[in-house]
Design a protein around this motif. Structure first.
Motif, mmCIF file in Angstrom:
data_model
loop_
_atom_site.group_PDB
_atom_site.id
_atom_site.type_symbol
_atom_site.label_atom_id
_atom_site.label_comp_id
_atom_site.label_asym_id
_atom_site.label_seq_id
_atom_site.Cartn_x
_atom_site.Cartn_y
_atom_site.Cartn_z
ATOM 1 N N LEU A 1 2.175 4.524 0.477
ATOM 2 C CA LEU A 1 2.091 5.696 1.939
ATOM 3 C C LEU A 1 2.660 6.915 2.393
ATOM 4 O O LEU A 1 4.031 6.346 1.636
ATOM 5 N N THR A 2 1.931 7.543 1.749
ATOM 6 C CA THR A 2 2.547 9.570 1.269
ATOM 7 C C THR A 2 2.256 9.937 2.902
ATOM 8 O O THR A 2 2.260 10.153 4.069
ATOM 9 N N GLU B 1 3.566 4.385 10.475
ATOM 10 C CA GLU B 1 3.378 2.453 9.559
ATOM 11 C C GLU B 1 2.360 2.412 10.905
ATOM 12 O O GLU B 1 1.673 1.552 10.188
ATOM 13 N N ILE C 1 0.935 -1.046 -0.028
ATOM 14 C CA ILE C 1 0.172 -0.303 0.492
ATOM 15 C C ILE C 1 0.687 1.531 -0.370
ATOM 16 O O ILE C 1 2.017 1.504 0.391
ATOM 17 N N ARG D 1 -1.169 9.326 5.257
ATOM 18 C CA ARG D 1 -2.059 9.116 4.304
ATOM 19 C C ARG D 1 -2.072 8.226 3.648
ATOM 20 O O ARG D 1 -1.241 7.643 3.171
ATOM 21 N N VAL D 2 -2.862 7.133 3.828
ATOM 22 C CA VAL D 2 -3.242 6.062 2.188
ATOM 23 C C VAL D 2 -4.578 6.272 2.376
ATOM 24 O O VAL D 2 -5.498 6.409 3.102
ATOM 25 N N GLU D 3 -4.817 5.473 0.779
ATOM 26 C CA GLU D 3 -6.013 5.002 0.620
ATOM 27 C C GLU D 3 -6.102 4.186 0.328
ATOM 28 O O GLU D 3 -6.045 3.141 -0.458
ATOM 29 N N TYR D 4 -7.138 3.029 0.654
ATOM 30 C CA TYR D 4 -7.301 2.107 0.647
ATOM 31 C C TYR D 4 -9.241 1.316 -0.007
ATOM 32 O O TYR D 4 -10.274 1.726 1.382
ATOM 33 N N PHE E 1 4.319 -1.338 3.116
ATOM 34 C CA PHE E 1 4.542 0.347 2.970
ATOM 35 C C PHE E 1 5.056 0.357 2.064
ATOM 36 O O PHE E 1 6.671 0.443 1.578
#
Length: 128
Positions: free
Chosen positions: A8-9, A40, A6, A21-24, A60
């Motif tokens: 991870l910004t 994390e 995923i 931030r993550v988008e899931y 990540f």
């Protein structure tokens, strides 16, 4: 257990705080921490809480803004990276401080330079 990668910004906030931030599944999950490892873990906890994604299955792929990148890898010398990228060191310092934002072209130039330097380092052998 299957590993899920995923993006991870990671962005630098105020007072050395990192925001992530993550988008899931079309959901945006955000949190903050003092370092990347803590960030994390917090994001993994959110993924478990909201998406039931087991923390041990998450890997990540870090995406840094310029300020967070130089905070995380604080051993990098801004002037040296600027020199290798063919940039003005003062301009790169402004990007790192957040006074200015790099264009996509400038950000890519910095990224390519870092990858090239990393590739050179991977070829190094130390003899005793």
């Amino acid at each position: 257990m299957k590993t899920i990668k995923i993006p991870l910004t990671i962005e630098k906030g105020e007072r050395e705080i990192l925001w992530g931030r993550v988008e899931y599944n079309q959901n945006l999950l955000t949190d903050f921490a003092g370092n990347v490892s803590e960030l994390e873990q917090k994001i993994k906890n959110l993924l478990w809480e909201f998406e039931e994604v087991h923390p041990e299955s998450v890997e990540f792929e870090h995406q840094f803004d310029i300020s967070a990148l130089f905070q995380r890898f604080n051993f990098l010398k801004i002037s040296t990276i600027a020199e290798h990228a063919g940039m003005n060191p003062g301009l790169l310092r402004q990007y790192v401080s957040g006074a200015k934002n790099p264009s996509l072209e400038q950000a890519k130039k910095i990224e390519i330079t870092l990858h090239r330097l990393a590739a050179e380092l991977q070829k190094v052998a130390i003899v005793v």
